[in-house]
Scaffold this motif. Structure first.
Motif, mmCIF file in Angstrom:
data_model
loop_
_atom_site.group_PDB
_atom_site.id
_atom_site.type_symbol
_atom_site.label_atom_id
_atom_site.label_comp_id
_atom_site.label_asym_id
_atom_site.label_seq_id
_atom_site.Cartn_x
_atom_site.Cartn_y
_atom_site.Cartn_z
ATOM 1 N N UNK A 94 6.514 -3.663 3.487
ATOM 2 C CA UNK A 94 7.525 -3.783 2.442
ATOM 3 C C UNK A 94 8.695 -2.903 2.867
ATOM 4 N N UNK A 95 9.703 -3.515 3.472
ATOM 5 C CA UNK A 95 10.870 -2.769 3.941
ATOM 6 C C UNK A 95 11.707 -2.392 2.726
ATOM 7 N N UNK A 96 11.713 -1.110 2.418
ATOM 8 C CA UNK A 96 12.246 -0.632 1.148
ATOM 9 C C UNK A 96 13.629 -0.022 1.313
ATOM 10 N N UNK A 116 -3.422 2.278 -0.030
ATOM 11 C CA UNK A 116 -4.015 3.583 0.241
ATOM 12 C C UNK A 116 -5.466 3.610 -0.205
ATOM 13 N N UNK A 117 -5.729 3.103 -1.406
ATOM 14 C CA UNK A 117 -7.082 3.104 -1.952
ATOM 15 C C UNK A 117 -8.058 2.366 -1.053
ATOM 16 N N UNK A 118 -7.612 1.264 -0.452
ATOM 17 C CA UNK A 118 -8.498 0.436 0.366
ATOM 18 C C UNK A 118 -8.348 0.707 1.862
ATOM 19 N N UNK A 119 -7.641 1.786 2.210
ATOM 20 C CA UNK A 119 -7.546 2.192 3.611
ATOM 21 C C UNK A 119 -6.804 1.214 4.488
ATOM 22 N N UNK A 120 -5.717 0.641 3.952
ATOM 23 C CA UNK A 120 -4.926 -0.327 4.706
ATOM 24 C C UNK A 120 -3.493 0.182 4.847
ATOM 25 N N UNK A 122 0.305 0.703 4.525
ATOM 26 C CA UNK A 122 1.455 0.344 3.697
ATOM 27 C C UNK A 122 2.670 0.782 4.486
ATOM 28 N N UNK A 123 3.417 -0.186 5.001
ATOM 29 C CA UNK A 123 4.491 0.087 5.950
ATOM 30 C C UNK A 123 5.815 -0.174 5.254
ATOM 31 N N UNK A 124 6.674 0.849 5.195
ATOM 32 C CA UNK A 124 7.897 0.706 4.406
ATOM 33 C C UNK A 124 9.169 1.000 5.192
ATOM 34 N N UNK A 125 9.053 1.187 6.511
ATOM 35 C CA UNK A 125 10.239 1.447 7.325
ATOM 36 C C UNK A 125 10.264 0.517 8.532
ATOM 37 N N UNK A 277 -8.002 6.413 7.058
ATOM 38 C CA UNK A 277 -8.450 5.252 7.837
ATOM 39 C C UNK A 277 -7.325 4.738 8.728
ATOM 40 N N UNK A 278 -6.133 4.617 8.160
ATOM 41 C CA UNK A 278 -4.984 4.115 8.910
ATOM 42 C C UNK A 278 -4.585 5.109 10.001
#
Length: 290
Positions: A94-96, A116-120, A122-125, A277-278
């Motif tokens: 999600x490019x914010x 975060x909760x599911x260890x995946x 979240x990419x925002x840049x 995890x990430x």
């Protein structure tokens, strides 16, 4: 097995030919095709990609509704496994735009929290998006793309190592497991207690006792997050590894958001990882590249 990522971008990042979304696709389209990544893409973002022609003919570009019609909400739901057994997403990009009001809408916050909760991831840049396609490539055993070599030139970069109380032990364990890799950075910075614990770990591994392994700033509640946000804005810190606890309220939530916002302002020069995890997957992949 194909990877599945939710994809969205605020208007700033797709409203011109040199916007971040198109820069990412120019750098990463070959890797996306090579890995056959399925991109479940919210309305306007999908329109922009189709107009650009950068993924022309690619069957993995899958349209989701516009944001106003629940597109982002559907991305949140797909991070978790559906009752009907539909495979969940492997992460979200999600490019914010940090000044776009929609970036603080509940669905945007929920998307990050569920990742975060599911260890995946979240990419925002922009930097994070380019980097993560390469991480996935190398994790699949593919040869590193030499065009991304400078992005992983750690001896010219600073990394911030931060963790909330419930995750401080996991941060120390992460740093201990990947001590050699993290030691390649030109500098490591952190906040309060986390820095002290990381320095104790480093000294136990033989790091010179008279030299801190991590430069300690104030604790988060006393302004440490804000101090590191300034480093990011001044382009003196390129990577933030921040183990966030998504299950508790934080008194200094505004400071945490400030740090995240700083990373998104410098979108092409900074990235953030928010879960153990990430972080482990990132570190294993980068170790293979060096």
């Amino acid at each position: 097995m194909s990877l599945r990522f939710g994809l969205a971008a605020n208007q700033l990042h797709h409203d011109s030919a040199d916007a971040a979304l198109f820069h990412w696709l120019r750098r990463s389209a070959s890797g996306i095709r090579e890995l056959e990544i399925e991109l479940y893409t919210v309305g306007r973002t999908c329109n922009a990609i189709e107009r650009s022609g950068l993924l022309e003919g690619y069957a993995g570009l899958i349209r989701y509704p516009y944001g106003r019609e629940g597109g982002l909400m559907k991305l949140v739901a797909r991070v978790t496994r559906s009752p009907d057994g539909t495979p969940p997403f492997d992460g979200a990009i999600y490019l914010i735009d940090p000044v776009d009001p929609s970036s603080v809408f509940p669905e945007a916050q929920a998307l990050k929290r569920q990742c975060i909760t599911h260890g995946k991831p979240f990419i925002s840049t922009l930097m994070g998006a380019i980097e993560w396609v390469e991480v996935e490539r190398v994790s699949r055993g593919l040869w590193p793309d030499s065009s991304h070599k400078r992005m992983f030139d750690l001896n010219e970069q600073t990394v911030a190592l931060i963790a909330h109380d419930a995750l401080k032990a996991e941060m120390v364990d992460f740093a201990a497991q990947h001590f050699d890799l993290l030691s390649r950075f030109a500098q490591r910075v952190g906040t309060g207690t986390t820095s002290n614990r990381l320095n104790d770990m480093a000294w136990s591994k033989g790091w010179p006792k008279d030299t801190p392994w991590v430069q300690a700033y104030l604790s988060g509640p006393l302004g440490g997050d804000a101090q590191i946000a300034e480093l990011v804005l001044e382009q003196r810190c390129q990577r933030v590894i921040f183990f966030e606890d998504p299950h508790v309220a934080r008194q200094h939530e505004a400071d945490i958001q400030l740090l995240e916002r700083a990373v998104r302002v410098i979108t092409d020069k900074a990235s953030c990882i928010a879960s153990p995890v990430v972080a482990h997957k990132w570190a294993r992949a980068v170790s293979r590249m060096l």
